[in-house]
Design a protein around this motif. Sequence first.
Motif, PDB file in Angstrom:
ATOM      1  N   ASP A  15      -5.881  -3.320   3.897  1.00 22.42           N
ATOM      2  CA  ASP A  15      -5.992  -1.869   4.714  1.00 22.42           C
ATOM      3  C   ASP A  15      -6.858  -1.481   5.488  1.00 22.42           C
ATOM      4  N   PHE A  32      -7.854   3.824   1.343  1.00 24.48           N
ATOM      5  CA  PHE A  32      -8.037   3.151   1.773  1.00 24.48           C
ATOM      6  C   PHE A  32      -8.663   2.893   3.394  1.00 24.48           C
ATOM      7  N   GLY A  33      -8.809   1.457   3.627  1.00 22.84           N
ATOM      8  CA  GLY A  33      -9.513   1.387   4.727  1.00 22.84           C
ATOM      9  C   GLY A  33     -10.642   1.706   4.941  1.00 22.84           C
ATOM     10  N   ILE A  74      -2.678  -0.097  -3.674  1.00 22.43           N
ATOM     11  CA  ILE A  74      -2.651  -1.318  -3.193  1.00 22.43           C
ATOM     12  C   ILE A  74      -2.069  -2.538  -3.994  1.00 22.43           C
ATOM     13  N   LYS A 105       0.907  -1.450  -0.035  1.00 20.76           N
ATOM     14  CA  LYS A 105       0.038  -0.077   0.011  1.00 20.76           C
ATOM     15  C   LYS A 105       0.739   1.071  -0.202  1.00 20.76           C
TER      16      LYS A 105
END
Length: 426
Positions: free
Chosen positions: A198, A131-132, A81, A68
């Motif tokens: 992530d 991300f996430g 990623i 990432k």
Amino acid sequence: MSSSRVSSSLYFLITFAFLLQNVLGRENLLKHMCSKSDNFTANGPYESNLNKLTAYLNYQTPPTGFGKGSLGEKPSQANGIALCRGDMSSSECKNCVVEASSEIRKRCPYNKAAIIWYDNCLFKYSDKDFFGKIDSENKFYMWNTQSVSDPETFNQNTRELLSQLAKEAQADSKFYAAGQKELNESTTLYGMTQCTRDLSSYECKKCLDGIIGELPDCCDGKQGGFGKGSLGQKPNQANGLALCRGDMSSSDCKSCVVEASSEIRKRCPNNKAAIIWYDNCLFKYSDKDFFGKIDNQNKFYMYNTRSVSDPKAFNQNTKELLSQLAKDAQADSKLYAVGQMGLDGSTELYGLTQCTRDLSSYDCKKCLDGIIGELPSCCDGKQGGRVISGSCWKAWGKPSISSLDGNIGIGSNEKGLQKGSCGGFS
């Protein structure tokens, strides 16, 4: 991507597989998606950041199976990623990620956001920070065309296995789990679940539970089928696909594909590339990688010899119906749609649209729109007809659905064979 609203898109991958014989497959390209609205300028700051990010992910990912990173400052920041399947070795991971990062740049050369899936890895990037965040927008289904004898019991066993594997993936440092469930003395059900790293463990489980809940909608008693694959190494690699009409049963699909694969080898015995169309299926192969590319080279027309009394009005109605069905097919998991339109009190116009499922939904719509635009030149005022390419086709007819088939002068033979073509395409 699957939506033109790229600026608000969330990008995430979750994969699962369940097979009666084998959970492992060859390293094949499964699907790719390109952003539709945001492009970057060649040799500009975003491309420079993306090139550096790609090299970084190619280096960072193989040792652990996940990479990432972000490079540059907004609005030219590149975020990306790469993820390898949890059971891949470092060398296998590296080969897949390098291939994926190169291929997606060819398929989406100026797109600010893109994602590509292989059997063994994924690679994705965007100018937005994803991300996430769970991405439920970019999603597709693949399934075996063969049906089980007891769908209700099999579905329950599948759900139980995948739900257990979701819990195990949540607790695993790689967010990966694979396992099996014995169905009887001779049959084993295999499963796999995985999330991009992530995500938090909570978000991973939430996403897995969400798509496991979609099993009845995506893969329960589906009729018709699709398969694609590649075997060998270049220059002797064989790439092929088979597709059945979306309303075919599994048994009818199997019969058509077996017939088609046998017949095309008789008609094109020494050709490296060939394609054959039947009423209910197509079969295509080549030594070139044609997956995900619109095939306009292989195309032909078929039409009913009878004409309507008001060609102008009929053509307009046909175009409206097929354009709507193109939108419906784009949104359908099988890239297939069928429908009808009332012309007067006693007459219905029927239509059908379908694409090969190696295409993205965007390219499916693009392919269908292209051949719909050929209606006036190919089939002006005809009661029924088809425009068929190597990637998509449309069919229409009045006064009944039978005018979509080969029994009123459209031209297929008694086995439903429409046409075969040997060589000369990529």
